[in-house]
Design an enzyme around this catalytic site. Structure first.
Site, PDB file in Angstrom:
ATOM      1  N   ASP A  33      13.019  17.127  26.582  1.00 48.73           N
ATOM      2  CA  ASP A  33      12.326  16.020  27.031  1.00 48.73           C
ATOM      3  C   ASP A  33      13.245  16.135  28.464  1.00 48.73           C
ATOM      4  O   ASP A  33      14.629  15.772  28.729  1.00 48.73           O
ATOM      5  CB  ASP A  33      12.004  14.895  26.706  1.00 48.73           C
ATOM      6  CG  ASP A  33      10.548  13.989  26.408  1.00 48.73           C
ATOM      7  OD1 ASP A  33      10.081  13.969  26.447  1.00 48.73           O
ATOM      8  OD2 ASP A  33      11.100  13.662  28.093  1.00 48.73           O
ATOM      9  N   HIS A 107       1.688  18.017  21.597  1.00 48.28           N
ATOM     10  CA  HIS A 107       3.588  17.718  21.508  1.00 48.28           C
ATOM     11  C   HIS A 107       3.394  17.033  20.248  1.00 48.28           C
ATOM     12  O   HIS A 107       3.515  15.809  20.328  1.00 48.28           O
ATOM     13  CB  HIS A 107       3.886  17.533  22.578  1.00 48.28           C
ATOM     14  CG  HIS A 107       3.686  16.785  23.788  1.00 48.28           C
ATOM     15  ND1 HIS A 107       2.413  16.166  24.252  1.00 48.28           N
ATOM     16  CD2 HIS A 107       4.278  15.347  23.835  1.00 48.28           C
ATOM     17  CE1 HIS A 107       2.473  15.286  24.535  1.00 48.28           C
ATOM     18  NE2 HIS A 107       3.593  14.874  24.696  1.00 48.28           N
TER      19      HIS A 107
HETATM   20  P1  AMP Z   1       3.197  11.531  25.746  1.00 50.67           P
HETATM   21  O1  AMP Z   1       3.538  10.724  25.877  1.00 50.67           O
HETATM   22  O2  AMP Z   1       3.311  11.772  23.998  1.00 50.67           O
HETATM   23  O3  AMP Z   1       2.359  12.582  26.673  1.00 50.67           O
HETATM   24  O4  AMP Z   1       5.115  12.740  26.164  1.00 50.67           O
HETATM   25  C1  AMP Z   1       5.281  13.337  27.401  1.00 50.67           C
HETATM   26  C2  AMP Z   1       6.247  13.392  27.469  1.00 50.67           C
HETATM   27  O5  AMP Z   1       6.762  15.073  28.806  1.00 50.67           O
HETATM   28  C3  AMP Z   1       7.304  11.989  27.945  1.00 50.67           C
HETATM   29  O6  AMP Z   1       8.971  12.421  27.558  1.00 50.67           O
HETATM   30  C4  AMP Z   1       8.095  13.908  29.361  1.00 50.67           C
HETATM   31  O7  AMP Z   1       9.395  12.240  29.810  1.00 50.67           O
HETATM   32  C5  AMP Z   1       7.491  14.527  29.103  1.00 50.67           C
HETATM   33  N1  AMP Z   1       7.936  15.415  30.341  1.00 50.67           N
HETATM   34  C6  AMP Z   1       7.031  15.048  30.984  1.00 50.67           C
HETATM   35  N2  AMP Z   1       7.475  16.911  32.004  1.00 50.67           N
HETATM   36  C7  AMP Z   1       7.860  16.970  31.690  1.00 50.67           C
HETATM   37  C8  AMP Z   1       8.357  18.604  31.427  1.00 50.67           C
HETATM   38  N3  AMP Z   1       8.847  19.043  32.679  1.00 50.67           N
HETATM   39  N4  AMP Z   1       9.473  18.919  30.780  1.00 50.67           N
HETATM   40  C9  AMP Z   1       9.929  18.570  29.758  1.00 50.67           C
HETATM   41  N5  AMP Z   1       9.674  16.974  29.481  1.00 50.67           N
HETATM   42  C10 AMP Z   1       8.367  16.937  30.130  1.00 50.67           C
END
Ligand code: AMP
Length: 121
Positions: A33, A107
């Site tokens: 993440d 995810h």
């Molecule tokens: P959610 O709120 O469950 O949809 O979580 C989305 C997650 O994606 C968050 O923890 C973000 O920090 C993570 N995230 C967003 N963009 C990226 C990226 N480019 N690479 C890795 N993680 C990401």
């Protein structure tokens, strides 16, 4: 709701943007993440185009469902946090609006490397 091809994880799957890859097979991609909430914070996503866990449960094939669950265990083992190799972890999927889901591609978050704390804040 229709799957949005422009979500950030779809772009990562298409290799249009980079990720810090942990593991990949026919069914899943796993990467760190970008904004870690715990010492270890990994994401495991299915390769198929599924918006959330409900979409996945309804529409994914049995192979994809097994592939995702097995993938979570493989990643946990690789990170040394599985219950047999380490001290455990939390696997969490946010679903839609009330679940706080930001990226509309299913995810699982894997949190570990330290005590994860209260289940719901
Ligand atoms: P959610 O709120 O469950 O949809 O979580 C989305 C997650 O994606 C968050 O923890 C973000 O920090 C993570 N995230 C967003 N963009 C990226 C990226 N480019 N690479 C890795 N993680 C990401």
């Amino acid at each position: 709701m229709k799957y949005n091809e422009n979500n950030i994880f779809a772009k990562i799957l298409r290799k249009e943007i980079p990720c810090k890859k942990i593991y990949e097979d026919d069914y899943v991609l796993s990467f760190y993440d970008i904004n870690p909430q715990k010492k270890i914070h990994a994401l495991v996503i299915p390769k198929g185009k599924y918006i959330d866990l409900d979409d996945f449960s309804l529409n994914a094939s049995s192979e994809e469902i097994v592939g995702l669950l097995k993938g979570i265990n493989i990643v946990a083992k690789k990170l040394g946090i599985s219950s047999d190799m380490g001290k455990g972890y939390r696997a969490l999927a946010n679903i839609s609006e009330h679940g706080g889901q930001e990226v509309p591609h299913l995810h699982f978050h894997l949190f570990g490397g330290e005590k994860v704390g209260k289940m719901v804040e």
